[in-house]
Design a protein around this motif. Structure first.
Motif, PDB file in Angstrom:
ATOM      1  N   PHE A 115       8.491   7.528 -50.119  1.00 30.29           N
ATOM      2  CA  PHE A 115       8.877   8.910 -50.433  1.00 30.29           C
ATOM      3  C   PHE A 115      10.193   8.868 -51.215  1.00 30.29           C
ATOM      4  N   PHE A 116      10.223   9.603 -52.333  1.00 34.26           N
ATOM      5  CA  PHE A 116      11.379   9.601 -53.228  1.00 34.26           C
ATOM      6  C   PHE A 116      12.014  10.993 -53.228  1.00 34.26           C
ATOM      7  N   SER A 117      13.349  10.981 -53.273  1.00 36.19           N
ATOM      8  CA  SER A 117      14.071  12.266 -53.367  1.00 36.19           C
ATOM      9  C   SER A 117      15.457  11.998 -53.925  1.00 36.19           C
TER      10      SER A 117
ATOM     11  N   SER B 261      12.414   6.276 -48.870  1.00 35.84           N
ATOM     12  CA  SER B 261      12.140   6.038 -47.452  1.00 35.84           C
ATOM     13  C   SER B 261      10.687   5.666 -47.291  1.00 35.84           C
ATOM     14  N   ASP B 262      10.399   4.880 -46.203  1.00 35.53           N
ATOM     15  CA  ASP B 262       9.016   4.487 -45.931  1.00 35.53           C
ATOM     16  C   ASP B 262       8.416   5.397 -44.879  1.00 35.53           C
ATOM     17  N   GLY B 263       7.148   5.150 -44.562  1.00 35.87           N
ATOM     18  CA  GLY B 263       6.459   6.039 -43.641  1.00 35.87           C
ATOM     19  C   GLY B 263       6.214   5.432 -42.279  1.00 35.87           C
ATOM     20  N   GLU B 264       6.906   4.337 -41.958  1.00 35.14           N
ATOM     21  CA  GLU B 264       6.698   3.682 -40.677  1.00 35.14           C
ATOM     22  C   GLU B 264       7.805   4.074 -39.706  1.00 35.14           C
TER      23      GLU B 264
ATOM     24  N   LYS C 252       3.645  11.271 -55.016  1.00 33.55           N
ATOM     25  CA  LYS C 252       2.779  11.078 -53.842  1.00 33.55           C
ATOM     26  C   LYS C 252       1.860   9.862 -53.998  1.00 33.55           C
ATOM     27  N   ASP C 253       2.195   8.983 -54.885  1.00 30.10           N
ATOM     28  CA  ASP C 253       1.399   7.757 -55.055  1.00 30.10           C
ATOM     29  C   ASP C 253       2.297   6.528 -55.097  1.00 30.10           C
TER      30      ASP C 253
ATOM     31  N   ALA D 257       8.745   1.474 -55.892  1.00 30.38           N
ATOM     32  CA  ALA D 257       9.548   0.813 -54.866  1.00 30.38           C
ATOM     33  C   ALA D 257       8.821  -0.399 -54.329  1.00 30.38           C
ATOM     34  N   THR D 258       9.580  -1.240 -53.658  1.00 32.01           N
ATOM     35  CA  THR D 258       9.038  -2.412 -52.983  1.00 32.01           C
ATOM     36  C   THR D 258       9.683  -2.527 -51.619  1.00 32.01           C
TER      37      THR D 258
END
Length: 776
Positions: A517-519, A564-567, A536-537, A504-505
């Motif tokens: 995060f991918f799902s 989704s991002d982690g922010e 997880k990378d 992703a970008t």
């Protein structure tokens, strides 16, 4: 006997007789007697005996000057003897009376031109030309008179002597010469004397050497002297002749004078706005000396503004030039005081007593006020603002003030050449900077604007300052696929087989870096044919969930992947991955797929595919034109085959086993409707040369295949469709070799090893297991 009388110059000096002597009486043997010692005497041959004859130079009489007279004993006075004179000047300067032998000078003679003359005389018989006397020579010497005055070798003479020289210091030697005879009397004896130049100089009467006669002659008092020297012959006696010359004597300078300032205090006024390196003022010390003896050096001994000023020496004028080294500020300091010292560069130790060879002076520099533009507190400003900041939010401020005493108010503005979109604005009186439009860090992370401060009473006085505005990131963008993935799955795929790795970008830039995060989308989780495995990378694998797929039942699957991002606030997006079902061989290589999937697999872009189709259309249109010219009817033929075969005994029918096992092809079987290839071997043509462009490459390929089919005698006697898979000269996807792949070992799918038979069973167990097994 032959004799000559010589005239010595003037009456009263007398005549001198010259005669030839003979011994004894005549005899046949020539002996005339004996001498006092009893030695017999022999008669010698008759000859001439001469002395020097003197003739006065510069004769001024009216008659010819008489020199002397020739006479022979054989002259009886009857005119039979002839006298002949030869040699220097004979016949021109000197003439002889050939009858009586008288010699006269015909011209005035100058001893300085010729001092003596050598002549020859003889007597002959006039009638027989026989010599009565042998030829002899005599000298006529010109007697000198004092008729030349002394002459100097130069006129004038140029000389110099250092000032302050001691008495008796040599200056120059003069020389005079006299053309008169130095060996006769005092006519050429010269004596020197000084006619003008006392009491400063003297001259040696014998040598002509001029010396100083007065001590401490000062060049600064009198520099040039004219000295007249006389040279007189006759040893300086009364009646001697004389000559004069002029000697120009200059006193050369010595450093006997120290430099002196003309004033003890110098005052200069200067504007506070002058540039660095400009001249503030010029001072000069006076030195009576000249040349290098007047060279001086200036230096600042003290100053109440250290480093503010410097002083240099102008070598051509020997002036001290005061220059500015630091900016002036009338409001900070209005006056400076300096102490300047000047000193000679070359000092003569002989005159130390006249020192010291230095001097001091004070310099006052007054700073004058100038209307100056506003001054900002800082040379530049940096501000920060979040990209989600609301409009009219103040992000910072600048401050400038009038440095002058009047302290006029300052008005601020933004140079719109640096903010064409008018994103920012500034409060005109307090310098607060605020935003007027929405910001987007992903569009522009930095804004560089220029703020102008203008003096309110004088708009011509203004200054500028750069303002750098950094837009801070806010997590306002959801991550998406890093690229447009083109994915396919083989119909013979196994469950838990990885078919694609996605990443992703995100245009946002979190401080700690991205965490994606991918799902699988929730709505597709229950009936999904594929699963999403987050690594997880920041990457994820797309994995099959069943063993086989059927392109006839469904050729395309759309897998919704949530990233989704982690922010905070968390941003997410659903991205659809298109997976096409293709027929593959046992090794997993795609063999048959729809046109769009084939294009993606072969690495051909949509533009390249369109170019190929255009070429085919052009080629078909050309073929159609040729056939229309031949007026042939062309129509499509559809051939249907419904061969049920003749049972197991029908060996010529179609073998259904070929469909069940495509790899087991019986090479011995031949088509019944064509001539076997063994009878007509195919024509092998070299591959076409690389085309200069993509369209030309495809055109050459199609033309080559058309020629092959047209020239094939085994082709059926009806229209048929030949399909070719053309990869082109190169793939935009570059090499698919694992040697050049950038993927890791974990990205490779080794499930196909289980289909290679017992020999690859061990490798299949090691590498071809399900992902779920390896994860556990």
């Amino acid at each position: 006997m032959l004799w000559v009388s010589a005239h010595l110059g003037s009456p009263g000096l007398g005549l001198r007789a010259l005669r030839r002597t003979t011994g004894g009486r005549r005899g046949s043997a020539g002996l005339t007697g004996e001498d006092a010692n009893g030695v017999p005497l022999r008669r010698s041959k008759r000859g001439w005996m001469w002395n020097q004859f003197f003739l006065l130079e510069e004769y001024t009489g009216t008659d010819l000057q008489y020199v002397g007279k020739l006479h022979s004993d054989g002259d009886r006075g009857d005119g039979s003897v002839k006298y002949i004179l030869t040699g220097d000047g004979a016949g021109t300067l000197f003439k002889i009376d050939e009858k009586n032998g008288d010699i006269h000078a015909t011209k005035r003679l100058d001893r300085e031109e010729k001092a003596f003359y050598l002549l020859h005389a003889k007597a002959i018989n006039r009638f027989t030309n026989e010599a009565l006397e042998g030829e002899s020579e005599f000298i006529i010497k010109i007697h000198d008179i004092n008729d030349n005055e002394p002459r100097f070798t130069k006129d004038p003479y140029i000389a110099s002597v250092p000032e302050m020289s001691d008495i008796g210091t040599s200056v120059i030697q003069v020389t005079a010469t006299d053309a008169d005879d130095a060996t006769y009397g005092n006519s050429a004896r010269v004596v020197y004397s000084i006619l003008e130049g006392q009491p400063y100089f003297s001259v040696d009467p014998e040598t002509g050497l001029i010396k100083t006669a007065l001590a401490n002659m000062d060049r600064e008092v009198k520099e040039h002297y004219q000295v007249v020297i006389q040279a007189k012959d006759m040893a300086g006696q009364m009646g001697g002749l004389s000559g004069t010359t002029t000697v120009s004597i200059t006193l050369s300078d010595v450093n006997d004078n120290p430099p002196r300032f003309t004033k003890t205090l110098y005052e200069f006024r200067v504007n506070e706005s002058i540039e660095l390196g400009s001249t503030v003022g010029v001072i000069r010390a006076m030195d009576a000396d000249v040349g290098e003896n007047a060279e001086m050096e200036y230096r600042i001994m003290s100053s109440d503004g250290p480093g503010m000023f410097d002083i240099t020496t102008n070598r051509s004028t020997q002036e001290g030039v005061i220059v500015l080294r630091k900016p002036l500020d009338f409001e900070r300091k209005r006056q400076y005081s300096l102490r300047i010292q000047v000193e000679n560069v070359h000092i003569n130790p002989r005159f130390y007593a006249k020192g010291p060879f230095r001097d001091d002076a004070s310099v006052k520099i007054l700073v004058e006020d100038v209307d100056e533009p506003p001054v900002f507190e800082h040379s530049s400003y940096t501000m920060k603002v979040r990209e989600d900041a609301p409009r009219n939010k103040i992000i910072g401020s600048v401050n400038a003030s009038d440095p002058d005493d009047k302290n006029w108010t300052v008005r601020y503005s933004i140079d719109r050449h640096t903010d064409m979109d008018r994103i920012f604005s500034i409060h005109a009186w307090n310098g607060s900077v605020f935003i007027q439009r929405d910001l987007d860090r992903e569009e522009k992370a930095w804004h560089n604007i220029t703020v102008v401060a203008i003096e309110s009473n004088n708009p011509r006085q203004f200054s500028k300052v750069p303002v750098y505005i950094r837009v801070l990131d806010v997590n306002d963008n959801a991550p998406t696929f890093a690229t447009n993935y083109e994915t396919f799955v083989c119909e013979n795929a196994k469950a838990n087989q990885r078919i694609q790795t996605v990443s992703a970008t995100d245009p946002d830039e979190p401080p700690g870096g991205h965490s994606f995060f991918f799902s699988l989308a929730q709505e597709a989780a229950g009936k999904a044919n594929f699963s999403v495995r987050d690594n997880k990378d920041n990457t994820a694998w797309i994995v099959t969930r069943r063993n086989s797929y059927n392109s006839l039942q469904k050729s395309v699957y759309h897998v919704p992947v949530v990233i989704s991002d982690g922010e905070l606030p968390v941003q997410s997006s659903t991205n659809t991955l298109t997976i096409r079902v293709c027929t593959c061989d046992r090794e997993g290589n795609m063999k048959l797929c729809n046109a769009e999937a084939l294009t993606a697999r072969a690495g051909l872009s949509t533009g390249a595919l369109v170019a190929i189709l255009l070429c085919v259309i052009i080629l078909l249109s050309e073929c159609g034109n040729e056939e229309s010219q031949q007026q042939e009817d062309v129509r499509d033929n559809v051939v249907s085959y419904n061969d049920e075969g003749g049972g197991e005994e029908d060996t010529q029918a179609f073998d259904i086993g070929t469909l069940r096992n495509p790899e087991a092809i019986e090479e011995s079987k031949q088509r019944r409707d064509i001539v076997p290839e063994t009878f007509y071997p195919p024509v092998r043509r070299p591959p076409p040369a690389p085309a200069r462009d993509n369209n030309g490459d495809v055109r050459d390929f199609i033309n080559q295949r058309l020629q092959d089919n047209d020239s094939d005698p085994t082709a059926p006697p009806y229209d048929s469709l030949a399909t070719y898979a053309y990869e082109g000269s190169g793939s935009v996807a570059e090499s698919l070799s694992s040697l050049e792949s950038a993927t890791t070992e974990g990205d490779q799918d080794y499930n196909y090893l289980s289909e290679w038979g017992p020999r690859f069973k061990k490798l299949a167990d090691m590498y071809g297991g399900d992902d779920s097994d390896r994860d556990s």
